[in-house]
Write an enzyme that holds these catalytic residues in place. Sequence first.
Site, short mmCIF file in Angstrom:
data_model
loop_
_atom_site.label_atom_id
_atom_site.label_comp_id
_atom_site.label_asym_id
_atom_site.label_seq_id
_atom_site.Cartn_x
_atom_site.Cartn_y
_atom_site.Cartn_z
N THR A 147 0.83 -1.21 0.00
CA THR A 147 0.00 0.00 0.00
C THR A 147 0.86 1.27 0.00
O THR A 147 1.90 1.33 0.66
CB THR A 147 -0.91 0.01 1.24
OG1 THR A 147 -1.71 -1.17 1.22
CG2 THR A 147 -1.82 1.23 1.24
N PRO A 184 0.67 5.88 -0.21
CA PRO A 184 -0.21 7.00 0.13
C PRO A 184 -1.26 7.28 -0.93
O PRO A 184 -2.35 7.77 -0.61
CB PRO A 184 0.77 8.18 0.27
CG PRO A 184 2.07 7.56 0.65
CD PRO A 184 2.10 6.24 -0.08
N PHE A 197 0.62 2.51 5.84
CA PHE A 197 -0.22 1.57 6.60
C PHE A 197 0.41 0.18 6.67
O PHE A 197 -0.28 -0.83 6.53
CB PHE A 197 -1.63 1.48 6.00
CG PHE A 197 -2.31 2.79 5.78
CD1 PHE A 197 -2.45 3.70 6.82
CD2 PHE A 197 -2.81 3.14 4.54
CE1 PHE A 197 -3.07 4.92 6.63
CE2 PHE A 197 -3.43 4.37 4.33
CZ PHE A 197 -3.57 5.25 5.38
N GLU A 235 -4.71 -14.27 2.37
CA GLU A 235 -4.79 -13.02 3.13
C GLU A 235 -6.24 -12.69 3.48
O GLU A 235 -6.56 -12.32 4.62
CB GLU A 235 -4.18 -11.87 2.33
CG GLU A 235 -4.22 -10.54 3.05
CD GLU A 235 -3.60 -9.41 2.24
OE1 GLU A 235 -3.60 -8.27 2.75
OE2 GLU A 235 -3.12 -9.66 1.12
N ARG A 236 -7.13 -12.86 2.51
CA ARG A 236 -8.55 -12.55 2.74
C ARG A 236 -9.19 -13.57 3.67
O ARG A 236 -10.05 -13.22 4.49
CB ARG A 236 -9.27 -12.45 1.40
CG ARG A 236 -8.85 -11.20 0.65
CD ARG A 236 -9.17 -11.21 -0.82
NE ARG A 236 -8.64 -9.99 -1.45
CZ ARG A 236 -8.53 -9.80 -2.76
NH1 ARG A 236 -8.92 -10.75 -3.60
NH2 ARG A 236 -8.02 -8.67 -3.23
N GLY A 241 -24.93 0.07 26.36
CA GLY A 241 -25.34 1.43 26.65
C GLY A 241 -24.15 2.35 26.86
O GLY A 241 -23.10 2.18 26.24
#
Length: 382
Positions: A129, A131, A159, A245-246, A342
Amino acid sequence: MPRSHLFAPEHEEFRGTVRRFIDREVRPHVDEWEEAQQFPRELFKRFGALDLLGLKYAEQYGGTNAGVIYEAILFEELAHCGSGGVAAGIGAHVAIATPPINEHGNDAQRQRWLPPAIKGEKIVALGVTEPSGGSDIAHVQAIARRDGDAYVVTGTKMFITNGVNADLVVILVRTKPEGGHQGLSVLMVERGTPGYSVGRKLNKLGWRASDTAELVFQDCRVPAENRLGEENGGFYLAVSNFQWERLWIAIGAVASAQRSLELAVEYAANRTQFGKTLTSMQVIRHEIADMALMIEQARQLTYYALWLHSQKLQCIKEVSMAKIAATEADVKVADRALQIHGGYGYMMEYPIQRAWRDARLGPIGAGTNEIMREIIAKELDL
């Protein structure tokens, strides 16, 4: 754990061993590691000492050759540790960073890099990955120019899980500017290589205990012998591990959703309003039933995709479906579990708030769920 034909008694024995280790040595420390936004690199060595980092690799490189079902069990149990960041850091090393070395490296490269990675002595990261984007890997912009017996790399990766502490990063670079997906190559860059640096450690919404970084390459000279596979063949090398990977993401998401459900049930069973426990209220019981249904649907689809993958059968459509079903169930279940808590759910001492944050990355990572839907449509000849 629900029964499945995937798991034999020896698999469940292994599961028990991993679960006891995580309950004893990981879970008690996750709050501290989340606060520090990093877990200690020594944890990799501990996983390595227990033979958990090389479950599908050959014994000659230090692995156990146990297979992908054992690795899937590791991912399930990691997802129950209470920190998506810890699960991501260990999981990325195992599921996406070391496989390219094993599958596409020559024997000398495997002997050089796999044994220390399997022992946990060296941390490996995958750098794809950038930018400018992540899912469209054909448009990688980091340039690697051949100069004699080396490549000179210039560009930025973003990332990158394990990027700060990585001793070795597997990067996808452009070696032929006009080549599109035909002009990419994969290089191994070692810590300390001149021109390679960590730009910054990233502060994130979720997965906070994982070490996530921006990596910068400025006239970084990488020996040509560090290239995996053929020059300009990196696109096919990069996509070859996409299904696993998935599946890693899907397997972890199902287990994470299961934990969110358990947190919701535990809280609702012990919380009273107007003199009644929450679980005695029909609307809460039905909400919890719907959450359990979503999880089981995602689990069975994920297990089916895992079985197809383990049998080396075509499973692109099924893996994409599993990734969508599992990660979206994780998000929805965590959201509903937070609502059941809550106002208490937003307090840091309640683990559901972390599960809610950690779940958000699932539909984005390993190819967005929008891309998964495009893949499914293509597989249906649409």
